[in-house]
Design a protein around this motif. Structure first.
Motif, PDB file in Angstrom:
ATOM      1  N   UNK A  18       0.831  -1.204   0.000  1.00 56.06           N
ATOM      2  CA  UNK A  18       0.000   0.000   0.000  1.00 56.06           C
ATOM      3  C   UNK A  18       0.868   1.257   0.000  1.00 56.06           C
ATOM      4  N   UNK A  19       1.939   1.246   0.797  1.00 53.53           N
ATOM      5  CA  UNK A  19       2.817   2.417   0.890  1.00 53.53           C
ATOM      6  C   UNK A  19       3.422   2.756  -0.468  1.00 53.53           C
ATOM      7  N   UNK A  20       3.761   1.746  -1.253  1.00 51.46           N
ATOM      8  CA  UNK A  20       4.303   1.995  -2.595  1.00 51.46           C
ATOM      9  C   UNK A  20       3.265   2.670  -3.491  1.00 51.46           C
ATOM     10  N   UNK A  21       2.016   2.210  -3.408  1.00 48.75           N
ATOM     11  CA  UNK A  21       0.952   2.804  -4.222  1.00 48.75           C
ATOM     12  C   UNK A  21       0.676   4.237  -3.762  1.00 48.75           C
ATOM     13  N   UNK A  22       0.629   4.432  -2.453  1.00 47.46           N
ATOM     14  CA  UNK A  22       0.383   5.778  -1.915  1.00 47.46           C
ATOM     15  C   UNK A  22       1.492   6.728  -2.346  1.00 47.46           C
ATOM     16  N   UNK A  23       2.726   6.280  -2.282  1.00 49.96           N
ATOM     17  CA  UNK A  23       3.868   7.102  -2.714  1.00 49.96           C
ATOM     18  C   UNK A  23       3.717   7.487  -4.196  1.00 49.96           C
ATOM     19  N   UNK A  24       3.322   6.537  -5.013  1.00 55.39           N
ATOM     20  CA  UNK A  24       3.125   6.815  -6.437  1.00 55.39           C
ATOM     21  C   UNK A  24       1.999   7.826  -6.649  1.00 55.39           C
ATOM     22  N   UNK A  25       0.907   7.672  -5.908  1.00 55.99           N
ATOM     23  CA  UNK A  25      -0.187   8.646  -6.013  1.00 55.99           C
ATOM     24  C   UNK A  25       0.317  10.047  -5.696  1.00 55.99           C
ATOM     25  N   UNK A  26       1.043  10.185  -4.591  1.00 55.57           N
ATOM     26  CA  UNK A  26       1.546  11.509  -4.180  1.00 55.57           C
ATOM     27  C   UNK A  26       2.522  12.085  -5.208  1.00 55.57           C
ATOM     28  N   UNK A  27       3.415  11.246  -5.692  1.00 54.69           N
ATOM     29  CA  UNK A  27       4.402  11.706  -6.676  1.00 54.69           C
ATOM     30  C   UNK A  27       3.738  12.188  -7.953  1.00 54.69           C
ATOM     31  N   UNK A  28       2.533  11.700  -8.223  1.00 55.91           N
ATOM     32  CA  UNK A  28       1.814  12.091  -9.433  1.00 55.91           C
ATOM     33  C   UNK A  28       0.738  13.136  -9.180  1.00 55.91           C
ATOM     34  N   UNK A  29       0.816  13.794  -8.019  1.00 55.11           N
ATOM     35  CA  UNK A  29      -0.037  14.940  -7.754  1.00 55.11           C
ATOM     36  C   UNK A  29      -1.372  14.655  -7.097  1.00 55.11           C
ATOM     37  N   UNK A  30      -1.569  13.460  -6.568  1.00 55.61           N
ATOM     38  CA  UNK A  30      -2.838  13.150  -5.924  1.00 55.61           C
ATOM     39  C   UNK A  30      -3.046  14.016  -4.684  1.00 55.61           C
ATOM     40  N   UNK A  31      -4.269  14.524  -4.532  1.00 53.21           N
ATOM     41  CA  UNK A  31      -4.658  15.274  -3.338  1.00 53.21           C
ATOM     42  C   UNK A  31      -5.375  14.286  -2.420  1.00 53.21           C
ATOM     43  N   UNK A  32      -4.711  13.909  -1.356  1.00 56.88           N
ATOM     44  CA  UNK A  32      -5.174  12.824  -0.492  1.00 56.88           C
ATOM     45  C   UNK A  32      -6.516  13.080   0.170  1.00 56.88           C
ATOM     46  N   UNK A  33      -6.886  14.321   0.361  1.00 58.81           N
ATOM     47  CA  UNK A  33      -8.115  14.632   1.099  1.00 58.81           C
ATOM     48  C   UNK A  33      -9.383  14.561   0.251  1.00 58.81           C
ATOM     49  N   UNK A  34      -9.253  14.340  -1.048  1.00 58.46           N
ATOM     50  CA  UNK A  34     -10.425  14.255  -1.929  1.00 58.46           C
ATOM     51  C   UNK A  34     -11.032  12.859  -1.837  1.00 58.46           C
TER      52      UNK A  34
END
Length: 115
Positions: A18-34
């Motif tokens: 999960x941490x790898x996927x979350x890191x990828x989301x963040x690196x690609x500009x994901x806004x976690x609070x949406x």
């Protein structure tokens, strides 16, 4: 469901993935609070997939049921939440409790990037 014991090694391995996927989301500009739909897959014997009714009562939505080549079925469902670490950990823990309780395989989650 909270009384179901999750294998600590299974949880640790899943959270590492999960941490790898979350890191990828963040690196690609994901806004976690949406809040957005997060897809989850369970795989199991066709006779055990009727857990769908219980999932729907808990707020999950059915996406599809697939018949796999090995005779098992895949149940794809969605749940709306953010991609904040705590929310995804809670989702993973819930999915792993379902895995144990229903004798199906939790095959992970996925979602799209939200900006």
């Amino acid at each position: 469901m909270s009384a179901i014991v999750i294998d600590p090694a299974r949880l640790a391995g899943t959270l590492t993935s999960d941490a790898d996927v979350i890191r990828s989301l963040r690196e690609n500009g994901d806004v976690a609070t949406i809040v957005r739909p997060v897809d989850v897959r369970f795989i199991g014997d066709a006779a055990k997939i009727p857990l769908l009714g219980e999932l729907q009562k808990a707020g999950w939505r059915l996406i599809q049921i697939l018949n796999l080549d090995d005779g098992r079925q895949a149940l794809d469902v969605q749940y709306d939440l953010t991609t904040e670490v705590a929310a995804l950990r809670a989702l993973t823990e819930a999915a792993l409790r379902i895995e144990v309780d229903w004798d199906v395989e939790y095959d992970g989650w996925g979602t799209v990037i939200r900006r």
